[in-house]
Design a protein around this motif. Structure first.
Motif, PDB file in Angstrom:
ATOM      1  N   ILE A 204       0.855  -1.191   0.000  1.00  0.00           N
ATOM      2  CA  ILE A 204       0.000   0.000   0.000  1.00  0.00           C
ATOM      3  C   ILE A 204       0.887   1.236   0.000  1.00  0.00           C
ATOM      4  CG2 ILE A 204      -1.833   1.258   1.175  1.00  0.00           C
ATOM      5  CD1 ILE A 204      -2.683  -1.335   2.498  1.00  0.00           C
ATOM      6  N   VAL A 205       0.742   2.049  -1.035  1.00  0.00           N
ATOM      7  CA  VAL A 205       1.448   3.322  -1.117  1.00  0.00           C
ATOM      8  C   VAL A 205       0.542   4.376  -0.514  1.00  0.00           C
ATOM      9  CG1 VAL A 205       2.501   5.013  -2.641  1.00  0.00           C
ATOM     10  CG2 VAL A 205       2.660   2.579  -3.186  1.00  0.00           C
ATOM     11  N   ALA A 206       1.023   5.078   0.502  1.00  0.00           N
ATOM     12  CA  ALA A 206       0.186   6.009   1.256  1.00  0.00           C
ATOM     13  C   ALA A 206       0.681   7.438   1.107  1.00  0.00           C
ATOM     14  CB  ALA A 206       0.159   5.609   2.733  1.00  0.00           C
ATOM     15  N   PHE A 207      -0.105   8.266   0.411  1.00  0.00           N
ATOM     16  CA  PHE A 207       0.137   9.705   0.325  1.00  0.00           C
ATOM     17  C   PHE A 207      -0.774  10.394   1.345  1.00  0.00           C
ATOM     18  CE2 PHE A 207       2.197   8.680  -3.600  1.00  0.00           C
ATOM     19  CZ  PHE A 207       3.098   9.712  -3.810  1.00  0.00           C
ATOM     20  N   VAL A 208      -0.443  10.218   2.608  1.00  0.00           N
ATOM     21  CA  VAL A 208      -1.210  10.805   3.699  1.00  0.00           C
ATOM     22  C   VAL A 208      -0.247  11.511   4.648  1.00  0.00           C
ATOM     23  CG1 VAL A 208      -3.069   9.094   3.556  1.00  0.00           C
ATOM     24  CG2 VAL A 208      -1.091   8.639   5.003  1.00  0.00           C
ATOM     25  N   THR A 209      -0.773  12.105   5.686  1.00  0.00           N
ATOM     26  CA  THR A 209       0.052  12.783   6.682  1.00  0.00           C
ATOM     27  C   THR A 209       0.001  12.020   7.992  1.00  0.00           C
ATOM     28  OG1 THR A 209      -1.728  14.191   7.511  1.00  0.00           O
ATOM     29  CG2 THR A 209      -0.508  14.974   5.574  1.00  0.00           C
ATOM     30  N   HIS A 210       0.840  12.446   8.915  1.00  0.00           N
ATOM     31  CA  HIS A 210       0.855  11.774  10.218  1.00  0.00           C
ATOM     32  C   HIS A 210      -0.459  11.979  10.958  1.00  0.00           C
ATOM     33  CE1 HIS A 210       1.887  15.920  11.258  1.00  0.00           C
ATOM     34  NE2 HIS A 210       1.535  15.652  12.509  1.00  0.00           N
ATOM     35  N   LEU A 211      -1.172  13.069  10.658  1.00  0.00           N
ATOM     36  CA  LEU A 211      -2.450  13.320  11.323  1.00  0.00           C
ATOM     37  C   LEU A 211      -3.503  12.301  10.902  1.00  0.00           C
ATOM     38  CD1 LEU A 211      -2.537  17.207  10.949  1.00  0.00           C
ATOM     39  CD2 LEU A 211      -1.909  15.884  12.972  1.00  0.00           C
ATOM     40  N   ASP A 212      -3.440  11.815   9.649  1.00  0.00           N
ATOM     41  CA  ASP A 212      -4.417  10.841   9.169  1.00  0.00           C
ATOM     42  C   ASP A 212      -4.297   9.513   9.903  1.00  0.00           C
ATOM     43  OD1 ASP A 212      -5.425  12.600   7.152  1.00  0.00           O
ATOM     44  OD2 ASP A 212      -3.614  12.192   6.004  1.00  0.00           O
ATOM     45  N   PHE A 213      -3.074   9.158  10.267  1.00  0.00           N
ATOM     46  CA  PHE A 213      -2.872   7.872  10.940  1.00  0.00           C
ATOM     47  C   PHE A 213      -3.401   7.876  12.376  1.00  0.00           C
ATOM     48  CE2 PHE A 213       0.369   6.835   7.657  1.00  0.00           C
ATOM     49  CZ  PHE A 213      -0.154   5.605   7.295  1.00  0.00           C
ATOM     50  N   GLU A 214      -3.657   9.053  12.926  1.00  0.00           N
ATOM     51  CA  GLU A 214      -4.242   9.099  14.266  1.00  0.00           C
ATOM     52  C   GLU A 214      -5.576   8.364  14.298  1.00  0.00           C
ATOM     53  OE1 GLU A 214      -4.532  13.104  15.562  1.00  0.00           O
ATOM     54  OE2 GLU A 214      -2.361  13.465  15.565  1.00  0.00           O
ATOM     55  N   ILE A 215      -6.317   8.419  13.182  1.00  0.00           N
ATOM     56  CA  ILE A 215      -7.609   7.734  13.082  1.00  0.00           C
ATOM     57  C   ILE A 215      -7.461   6.372  12.405  1.00  0.00           C
ATOM     58  CG2 ILE A 215      -9.944   7.883  12.128  1.00  0.00           C
ATOM     59  CD1 ILE A 215      -9.665  10.920  12.240  1.00  0.00           C
ATOM     60  N   LEU A 216      -6.669   6.321  11.346  1.00  0.00           N
ATOM     61  CA  LEU A 216      -6.584   5.111  10.534  1.00  0.00           C
ATOM     62  C   LEU A 216      -6.024   3.919  11.284  1.00  0.00           C
ATOM     63  CD1 LEU A 216      -5.411   6.504   7.077  1.00  0.00           C
ATOM     64  CD2 LEU A 216      -7.639   5.553   7.651  1.00  0.00           C
ATOM     65  N   LEU A 217      -5.018   4.143  12.122  1.00  0.00           N
ATOM     66  CA  LEU A 217      -4.363   3.020  12.789  1.00  0.00           C
ATOM     67  C   LEU A 217      -5.331   2.249  13.675  1.00  0.00           C
ATOM     68  CD1 LEU A 217      -0.858   4.511  13.663  1.00  0.00           C
ATOM     69  CD2 LEU A 217      -1.403   2.791  11.955  1.00  0.00           C
ATOM     70  N   ASP A 218      -6.193   2.945  14.388  1.00  0.00           N
ATOM     71  CA  ASP A 218      -7.175   2.265  15.239  1.00  0.00           C
ATOM     72  C   ASP A 218      -8.200   1.506  14.398  1.00  0.00           C
ATOM     73  OD1 ASP A 218      -6.004   3.146  17.575  1.00  0.00           O
ATOM     74  OD2 ASP A 218      -7.195   4.981  17.654  1.00  0.00           O
ATOM     75  N   VAL A 219      -8.600   2.113  13.268  1.00  0.00           N
ATOM     76  CA  VAL A 219      -9.570   1.442  12.389  1.00  0.00           C
ATOM     77  C   VAL A 219      -8.948   0.203  11.763  1.00  0.00           C
ATOM     78  CG1 VAL A 219     -11.027   1.700  10.353  1.00  0.00           C
ATOM     79  CG2 VAL A 219     -10.732   3.618  11.917  1.00  0.00           C
ATOM     80  N   PHE A 220      -7.692   0.294  11.348  1.00  0.00           N
ATOM     81  CA  PHE A 220      -7.000  -0.858  10.766  1.00  0.00           C
ATOM     82  C   PHE A 220      -6.894  -1.995  11.776  1.00  0.00           C
ATOM     83  CE2 PHE A 220      -4.528   2.003   7.623  1.00  0.00           C
ATOM     84  CZ  PHE A 220      -5.632   2.002   6.779  1.00  0.00           C
ATOM     85  N   TYR A 221      -6.584  -1.665  12.994  1.00  0.00           N
ATOM     86  CA  TYR A 221      -6.463  -2.700  14.024  1.00  0.00           C
ATOM     87  C   TYR A 221      -7.815  -3.349  14.301  1.00  0.00           C
ATOM     88  CZ  TYR A 221      -5.720  -4.941  18.534  1.00  0.00           C
ATOM     89  OH  TYR A 221      -5.673  -5.848  19.555  1.00  0.00           O
ATOM     90  N   GLU A 222      -8.848  -2.539  14.315  1.00  0.00           N
ATOM     91  CA  GLU A 222     -10.193  -3.054  14.578  1.00  0.00           C
ATOM     92  C   GLU A 222     -10.626  -4.048  13.507  1.00  0.00           C
ATOM     93  OE1 GLU A 222     -14.786  -1.353  14.949  1.00  0.00           O
ATOM     94  OE2 GLU A 222     -13.080   0.027  14.951  1.00  0.00           O
ATOM     95  N   HIS A 223     -10.224  -3.823  12.263  1.00  0.00           N
ATOM     96  CA  HIS A 223     -10.614  -4.692  11.148  1.00  0.00           C
ATOM     97  C   HIS A 223      -9.490  -5.625  10.716  1.00  0.00           C
ATOM     98  CE1 HIS A 223     -14.522  -2.762  10.288  1.00  0.00           C
ATOM     99  NE2 HIS A 223     -13.929  -1.646  10.721  1.00  0.00           N
ATOM    100  N   ASN A 224      -8.479  -5.753  11.542  1.00  0.00           N
ATOM    101  CA  ASN A 224      -7.385  -6.703  11.304  1.00  0.00           C
ATOM    102  C   ASN A 224      -6.691  -6.463   9.965  1.00  0.00           C
ATOM    103  OD1 ASN A 224      -5.723  -8.854  12.081  1.00  0.00           O
ATOM    104  ND2 ASN A 224      -6.998 -10.361  11.013  1.00  0.00           N
ATOM    105  N   ILE A 225      -6.420  -5.201   9.661  1.00  0.00           N
ATOM    106  CA  ILE A 225      -5.658  -4.858   8.447  1.00  0.00           C
ATOM    107  C   ILE A 225      -4.176  -4.897   8.819  1.00  0.00           C
ATOM    108  CG2 ILE A 225      -5.278  -3.157   6.622  1.00  0.00           C
ATOM    109  CD1 ILE A 225      -8.042  -4.325   6.585  1.00  0.00           C
ATOM    110  N   THR A 226      -3.600  -6.097   8.806  1.00  0.00           N
ATOM    111  CA  THR A 226      -2.198  -6.269   9.187  1.00  0.00           C
ATOM    112  C   THR A 226      -1.469  -7.074   8.113  1.00  0.00           C
ATOM    113  OG1 THR A 226      -2.725  -8.294  10.415  1.00  0.00           O
ATOM    114  CG2 THR A 226      -2.737  -6.219  11.659  1.00  0.00           C
ATOM    115  N   GLY A 227      -0.153  -7.062   8.211  1.00  0.00           N
ATOM    116  CA  GLY A 227       0.652  -7.855   7.290  1.00  0.00           C
ATOM    117  C   GLY A 227       0.875  -7.219   5.936  1.00  0.00           C
TER     118      GLY A 227
END
Length: 760
Positions: A204-227
């Motif tokens: 996954i190529v991510a053109f986002v900022t560090h502020l976006d990951f404040e929300i995304l990381l928790d959502v990814f963990y909740e839906h098991n977006i790992t690996g």
């Protein structure tokens, strides 16, 4: 004329000893956003942008204190916030150009321009220049099937557009490209999650900022977006905040491009040396101080839960985002940006009217900063990898990228393991790529090359045809010389046929020797012994001529095999025909008043054999003169083999030779058949009839077998016909006499031979 007027106007402004620089930074909380806070309560302090602002101020003050750069000219600045809005950024920029920034939101731009330079947002400009280098790095790792997540603003959209364009040129396919913004609804975020989970790409190529990951990381963990292998832009890959937020190691192993660090003396100290008391009347610094130390200068209602700011708090005693200097490379870039503008203005002041004004390069703390003809700086980045060390993330440099190096040396990376992310596995040599219908070019099937074609590279788009004398090997990855086929003495078939030919010759010689020893006996003298010895000689030649058909065809062997075969067999059949005529003449001579033998005595017999043979010789000479046989490479019968054969030259000549032999054999058969019932006890016509019957049967079956047999089997069929017909003649004509001479000598008397048998 307009250029001269503009340059004159510029010099007049510079002579006023005050130049206004404007630096617009995303989410910089200053006057414009402060107004929004008053009405909508959206105000928040971004420490990163405050650090960038301090870097600009530091560079501006350093230039103003310089005696060599812009002497006598002072630079000023205004810092505005676009509030993460592309529309806001464009409107503010246009208002600044027209000198109408105070009414940027409501009034038309009509006022003459006063601002000489605008330094744009930190994110959009960097994302567009870094996009192509990001694409080259993805290609370097062999990731041709990737997904993309972009921030839904100018930074993400512009960067992703540049990345997509570069990726297409490098053969990289995007399985999906999803936009994201922090204000997206839960439904839109879930749509992004479902797209990622249903995809087959692992990068996954991510053109986002560090502020976006404040929300995304928790959502990814909740839906098991790992690996997944994350590829980051400079806006988050080196940000310590992202590493701190990634508690569940969603971004473990992420790789990306970071701006190389440059040491600017005094910059760190200047950023940390901030105090609201030094910025009297500046509301933003007061707000910043309160957010930094979580205190308030004005406490209402004597709240016991609120800490009162004294203005003497020490940054050295805090550990927060503002004191974190991991983004020092960005601060140095801001510093160099201001210096680039200053050097441009300095060069403008030193130029005459009508000359081309341009900045090529300047030095900044020992580093040469230069731009190409398009005004772009040289791309130079560090490649960093997000690794887990003792339960915390660390940024480890694993390579560098420098566009000033030759193309094959620009990227240097050392990583222990790299995941695979392709739509289709690479096609090995021996196959070619065939794009799957309705899918991107990265999704393809591997089609084996056809016979006679090869591909010797991985992921070949087509197979190359081998040259005429070459053929593809079983793996279809190399052209090898075609196998050459001809009937040789080294193979089993050639050895067997040679042995049979020599055996037949040897038997013929043995019979000739026996007949010569018993030449005065009645059975040898009967039916003209001279023709018998000539027939044995011709049969020996017939056996030997089969050897000329074995071996690699050449010009002399092709000529020899057909002519010798034709002449020796005519000689053989002529002798048999002479013997048949002698039998008939001998029977007629016993009749009363018959004197027929004087017309076909030994001289006439020799002459008849010579005449019949001469006709065949004439046919052969005519054939060799007009269109003789020649060696030929037959490439059509077998695609993978070359058949070396003797081309007939003139097919008419070949069939004329065979036809003449057949004509004599047929004539001999008819005469022998008529004489088969003559009342001699030892009637040779019977045996000649059998021999001609075998001879004709062999050569009649030879014709279809000869035409239908492939390659060396054609030659083998012809040799078999020669040997079979020769053995037929030898066996039918001579073996009965041989048997009487050796086994029944008592019957080898004139009385026994002259005794009559009744006519049926």
């Amino acid at each position: 004329m307009n250029d001269k007027m503009n340059l004159y106007y510029l010099k007049q402004l510079l002579n006023k000893k005050h130049v206004m620089l404007v630096y617009a930074i995303v989410k910089m909380s200053v006057y414009i956003c402060f107004v929004l806070f008053v009405f909508f309560s959206l105000f928040s302090i971004d420490f990163r942008d405050m650090q960038l602002s301090q870097s600009l101020i530091f560079a501006t003050e350093e230039i103003n204190n310089s005696s060599s750069l812009l002497p006598g000219v002072s630079l000023g600045y205004k810092i505005y916030d676009t509030c993460s809005s592309t529309t806001m950024g464009v409107r503010v920029a246009m208002a600044l150009i027209n000198g109408n920034e105070n009414s940027a939101l409501n009034e038309q731009c009509t006022k003459p321009a006063q601002v000489l330079a605008i330094i744009g947002e930190t994110q959009s400009s960097v994302s567009m220049t870094i996009a192509k280098t990001l694409a080259e790095m993805v290609k370097h790792f062999g990731w041709t099937w990737v997904g993309a997540l972009r921030r839904d603003d100018d930074y993400g959209n512009s960067g992703m557009a540049a990345f997509t364009e570069a990726a297409e040129q490098l053969g990289i396919c995007l399985e999906y490209s999803m936009s994201y913004f922090r204000t997206y609804s839960q439904e839109k975020v879930l749509r992004i999650i479902q797209q990622i989970k249903s995809s087959t790409s692992r990068v996954i190529v991510a053109f986002v900022t560090h502020l976006d990951f404040e929300i995304l990381l928790d959502v990814f963990y909740e839906h098991n977006i790992t690996g997944y292998q994350w590829v980051g832009t400079e806006s988050w890959i080196s940000d310590s905040t992202v590493a701190r937020l990634d508690k569940h190691k969603i971004l473990q192993g992420a790789i990306g491009l970071a701006i190389p660090n440059t040491t600017v003396t005094g910059l760190k100290e200047f950023i940390l040396d901030i105090n609201p008391l030094k910025s009297t009347g500046s509301t933003i610094f007061t707000e910043f101080w309160e957010a930094l130390f979580k205190c308030k200068y004005t406490v209402q209602n004597d709240s016991e839960d609120t800490t009162v700011c004294t203005g003497k708090e020490k940054l050295s005693e805090t550990d927060n985002e503002y004191t974190d200097m991991t983004l020092m490379p960005f601060f140095c870039n801001v510093y160099k940006g201001v210096y680039a503008v200053a050097h441009t203005l300095h060069d403008l002041l030193g130029c005459n009217f009508g000359t081309d004004v341009s900045v090529n390069s300047f030095r900044c703390y020992g580093e040469e900063v230069y731009f190409d003809k398009n005004g772009d700086p040289v791309a130079k980045y560090e490649i960093i990898n997000l690794q887990t060390v003792e339960d915390h993330h660390e940024f480890v440099m694993v390579g560098i990228y420098d566009s000033s190096f030759p193309a094959h040396n620009r990227l240097s990376v050392k990583m222990a393991s790299v995941p695979v992310s392709v739509c289709s596995e690479s096609c090995p040599p021996g196959t070619r790529k065939a794009v799957q219908k309705g899918k991107p070019i990265c999704c393809f099937d591997c089609i084996p090359c056809a016979e006679g074609e090869i591909s010797n590279m991985t992921d070949s788009i087509k197979c190359e045809q081998c040259y005429q004398d070459f053929w593809s090997n079983p793996h279809r990855n190399e052209c090898v010389k075609k196998e050459i086929e001809f009937l040789s003495y080294d193979e089993t078939m050639g050895i067997l046929l040679t042995a049979v030919s020599i055996t037949g010759t040897f038997i013929t010689i043995i019979i000739a020797i026996i007949f010569f020893r018993y030449k005065n006996t009645p059975i040898v003298k009967a039916n003209n012994s001279e023709l018998s010895f000539l027939l044995l000689f011709s049969l020996a030649l017939c056996f030997l001529c089969s050897l000329t058909f074995i071996g690699r065809p050449s010009e002399w062997s092709c000529v020899l095999r057909h002519t010798v075969f034709g002449i020796t067999f005519v000689l053989c059949i002529s002798c048999v025909l002479g013997k048949t005529i002698v039998v008939l003449m001998a029977f007629r001579a016993t009749l009363p008043g018959s004197n027929v033998m004087k017309w076909f005595g030994p001289p006439q017999q020799r002459l008849s054999v010579l005449a019949f043979t001469f006709i065949q010789v004439f046919i052969c000479v005519l054939w060799l003169t007009t269109s003789p046989p020649f060696p030929f490479k037959n490439l059509n019968y077998y695609k993978e083999k070359i058949i070396l054969e003797c081309q007939l030259g003139s097919a008419v000549g070949f069939w004329a030779v065979l036809g003449y032999i057949g004509l004599l054999a047929l004539l001999c058969f008819v005469l022998a058949f008529l004489a088969r019932k003559l009342p001699d006890k030892f009637n040779e016509a019977k045996f000649i009839t059998f021999s001609m019957l075998i001879f004709c049967a062999v050569w009649i079956t030879f014709i279809p077998a000869y035409v239908s047999s492939p390659g060396k089997f054609t030659v083998a069929v012809e040799i078999f016909a020669i040997l079979a017909s020769s053995f037929g003649l030898l066996s039918c004509i001579f073996l009965p006499k041989f048997y009487i001479i050796i086994m029944k000598p008592e019957k080898n008397t004139k009385k026994q031979l002259m005794s009559k048998v009744p006519v049926k």
